[in-house]
Scaffold this motif. Structure first.
Motif, PDB file in Angstrom:
ATOM      1  N   LYS A   1      26.010  21.739  43.329  1.00  0.00           N
ATOM      2  CA  LYS A   1      26.168  21.325  44.718  1.00  0.00           C
ATOM      3  C   LYS A   1      26.700  22.491  45.548  1.00  0.00           C
ATOM      4  O   LYS A   1      27.606  23.200  45.135  1.00  0.00           O
ATOM      5  N   LYS A   2      26.133  22.664  46.724  1.00  0.00           N
ATOM      6  CA  LYS A   2      26.621  23.698  47.636  1.00  0.00           C
ATOM      7  C   LYS A   2      27.960  23.231  48.215  1.00  0.00           C
ATOM      8  O   LYS A   2      28.113  22.085  48.618  1.00  0.00           O
ATOM      9  N   ILE A   3      28.912  24.113  48.254  1.00  0.00           N
ATOM     10  CA  ILE A   3      30.239  23.818  48.779  1.00  0.00           C
ATOM     11  C   ILE A   3      30.282  24.270  50.239  1.00  0.00           C
ATOM     12  O   ILE A   3      29.890  25.386  50.562  1.00  0.00           O
ATOM     13  N   SER A   4      30.787  23.413  51.112  1.00  0.00           N
ATOM     14  CA  SER A   4      30.875  23.761  52.534  1.00  0.00           C
ATOM     15  C   SER A   4      32.143  24.579  52.799  1.00  0.00           C
ATOM     16  O   SER A   4      33.092  24.579  52.009  1.00  0.00           O
ATOM     17  N   GLU A   5      32.140  25.249  53.950  1.00  0.00           N
ATOM     18  CA  GLU A   5      33.324  25.998  54.354  1.00  0.00           C
ATOM     19  C   GLU A   5      34.518  25.059  54.519  1.00  0.00           C
ATOM     20  O   GLU A   5      35.643  25.401  54.146  1.00  0.00           O
ATOM     21  N   ALA A   6      34.289  23.865  55.037  1.00  0.00           N
ATOM     22  CA  ALA A   6      35.369  22.882  55.206  1.00  0.00           C
ATOM     23  C   ALA A   6      35.978  22.502  53.856  1.00  0.00           C
ATOM     24  O   ALA A   6      37.199  22.322  53.740  1.00  0.00           O
ATOM     25  N   GLU A   7      35.144  22.367  52.824  1.00  0.00           N
ATOM     26  CA  GLU A   7      35.651  22.036  51.485  1.00  0.00           C
ATOM     27  C   GLU A   7      36.459  23.195  50.910  1.00  0.00           C
ATOM     28  O   GLU A   7      37.499  22.972  50.273  1.00  0.00           O
ATOM     29  N   ILE A   8      36.005  24.406  51.131  1.00  0.00           N
ATOM     30  CA  ILE A   8      36.753  25.581  50.659  1.00  0.00           C
ATOM     31  C   ILE A   8      38.095  25.655  51.379  1.00  0.00           C
ATOM     32  O   ILE A   8      39.135  25.901  50.760  1.00  0.00           O
ATOM     33  N   GLU A   9      38.078  25.409  52.687  1.00  0.00           N
ATOM     34  CA  GLU A   9      39.318  25.455  53.467  1.00  0.00           C
ATOM     35  C   GLU A   9      40.300  24.375  53.020  1.00  0.00           C
ATOM     36  O   GLU A   9      41.499  24.636  52.862  1.00  0.00           O
ATOM     37  N   ALA A  10      39.828  23.164  52.788  1.00  0.00           N
ATOM     38  CA  ALA A  10      40.698  22.083  52.313  1.00  0.00           C
ATOM     39  C   ALA A  10      41.300  22.433  50.950  1.00  0.00           C
ATOM     40  O   ALA A  10      42.488  22.169  50.700  1.00  0.00           O
TER      41      ALA A  10
END
Length: 100
Positions: free
Chosen positions: A3-12
């Motif tokens: 699954k591709k990880i979003s920038e928002a998920e990385i930030e969280a």
């Protein structure tokens, strides 16, 4: 296929790691009228402060972000770009081991 990880998920994930794993505080940087500042300021219990830009593996810096990064580096500030959960983990480990 992963699954591709979003920038928002990385930030969280970064926020969780700073606050829960390192015992620090992280602030979202939003400087009115001054574009390009890093996403987060990590205030760490060891007295250090890191400026952190979070991106996906496909993301790149805008011209304004690169200019701010250059300014911070020239001022001898600690600036990082983290582009994955693994990069966040590596940064956390280096903070714990004081190897930054």
């Amino acid at each position: 296929m992963s699954k591709k990880i979003s920038e928002a998920e990385i930030e969280a994930y970064f926020v969780k790691c700073v606050e829960k794993d390192l015992g620090g505080v992280t602030l979202k940087l939003e400087v009115k009228g001054r574009r390009g500042w890093p996403d987060r300021l990590a205030i760490l219990p060891n007295g250090e402060v890191d400026f952190v830009e979070l991106k996906t593996e496909r993301g790149g810096l805008s011209a304004a972000q690169q200019k701010r990064a250059d300014t911070l580096v020239n001022l001898n500030q600690r600036w990082y770009i983290l582009c994955s959960l693994k990069a966040v983990d590596k940064w956390v480990l280096s903070v714990k081991n004081h190897t930054l």
